[in-house]
Design an enzyme around this catalytic site. Structure first.
Site, PDB file in Angstrom:
ATOM      1  N   HIS A  62       0.823  -1.194   0.000  1.00 25.98           N
ATOM      2  CA  HIS A  62       0.000   0.000   0.000  1.00 25.98           C
ATOM      3  C   HIS A  62       0.865   1.255   0.000  1.00 25.98           C
ATOM      4  CE1 HIS A  62      -3.172  -2.694   2.152  1.00 25.98           C
ATOM      5  NE2 HIS A  62      -3.219  -2.837   0.837  1.00 25.98           N
ATOM      6  N   LYS A  72       4.377   6.080   8.159  1.00 27.56           N
ATOM      7  CA  LYS A  72       3.839   5.111   9.115  1.00 27.56           C
ATOM      8  C   LYS A  72       4.907   4.698  10.128  1.00 27.56           C
ATOM      9  CE  LYS A  72       0.804   3.148   5.562  1.00 27.56           C
ATOM     10  NZ  LYS A  72       0.447   1.934   4.792  1.00 27.56           N
ATOM     11  N   HIS A 119       4.402  -0.220   1.534  1.00 26.91           N
ATOM     12  CA  HIS A 119       4.430  -0.937   2.811  1.00 26.91           C
ATOM     13  C   HIS A 119       3.577  -2.195   2.721  1.00 26.91           C
ATOM     14  CE1 HIS A 119       3.071  -1.691   7.054  1.00 26.91           C
ATOM     15  NE2 HIS A 119       4.389  -1.711   7.173  1.00 26.91           N
ATOM     16  N   TYR A 132      -0.350   0.985  13.959  1.00 22.84           N
ATOM     17  CA  TYR A 132       0.302   1.968  13.105  1.00 22.84           C
ATOM     18  C   TYR A 132      -0.011   3.367  13.644  1.00 22.84           C
ATOM     19  CZ  TYR A 132      -1.252  -1.670   9.658  1.00 22.84           C
ATOM     20  OH  TYR A 132      -1.593  -2.819   9.001  1.00 22.84           O
ATOM     21  N   ASP A 170      -5.920  -6.446  -3.061  1.00 21.84           N
ATOM     22  CA  ASP A 170      -4.476  -6.552  -3.233  1.00 21.84           C
ATOM     23  C   ASP A 170      -4.107  -7.436  -4.423  1.00 21.84           C
ATOM     24  OD1 ASP A 170      -3.997  -4.844  -1.127  1.00 21.84           O
ATOM     25  OD2 ASP A 170      -3.740  -6.434   0.343  1.00 21.84           O
TER      26      ASP A 170
END
Length: 205
Positions: A62, A72, A119, A132, A170
């Site tokens: 992502h 992040k 990430h 996160y 994804d």
């Protein structure tokens, strides 16, 4: 707390110092001043997220449009994951390369992923809980993905491919080169300009 830059520029591994006794363990898992000292930039955190994943779950790759994108700060509060940082910044000297860090309940490491980087993580245990801290709120229209099984990137998962659990979002995401052709990827120049805008020190100081 020890902080070291990973093989992907602008990403960092953070190893906290733990204090244990017969009651348990105490640690500082985030220190803004230590991170700013190591990275030379401000960290303006605006949202906190938590995910809980079954063994084999893959989340990512992502990333978000830059600017402002979304940096992040990631740690595993339960279970074990392998966290991947992928350089998707077109023009970067490490474009298409990746590095990884094991996040678990033993070493209690964290990773800091700067804006413009991809990430991803894979859960190695059931109920793997990842938290996160991020520098911007979620904007769906600015969010993008790259297929984590893209052979062009070649992430190495410690679980057989047949046992991986991925979302349709994804698996339907483009590969790295397709995303580049679609002009979805951030550029090295845009990333450097953004990092300069949040810098707390000048190069060489």
């Amino acid at each position: 707390m020890q902080i070291r830059e990973l093989d992907i520029p602008d990403s960092y591994e953070i190893t906290p110092k733990q204090f244990g006794d017969d009651r348990g363990v105490f640690l500082e898992w985030y220190r803004f001043d230590k991170l700013e000292e190591a990275t030379g930039r401000r960290i303006d955190l605006k949202q906190a997220n938590t995910s809980v994943s079954k063994r084999g779950t893959v989340r990512g790759i992502h990333f978000a449009d830059i600017p402002p994108s979304q940096a992040k700060y990631v740690t595993a509060t339960r279970g074990i994951v392998v966290d991947y940082i992928i350089d998707i910044r077109v023009g970067s000297p490490t474009f298409g390369q990746w590095d990884s860090v094991r996040l678990d309940e033993k070493d209690r490491k964290a990773v800091f992923v700067s804006e413009g980087l991809g990430h991803c993580f894979v859960a190695l245990t059931d109920d793997a809980t990842v938290s996160y801290l991020v520098t911007d709120t979620y904007f769906p229209s600015r969010e993008h993905g790259i297929n984590p099984l893209d052979p062009e990137i070649g992430l190495e998962f410690p679980i057989p491919t047949a046992e991986l659990l991925l979302s349709p979002k994804d698996t339907d995401a483009p590969g790295l080169l397709d995303a580049q052709e679609q002009s979805l990827l951030p550029t090295w120049e845009a990333a450097r300009a953004h990092y300069a805008s949040v810098a707390t020190r000048t190069e060489g100081n």
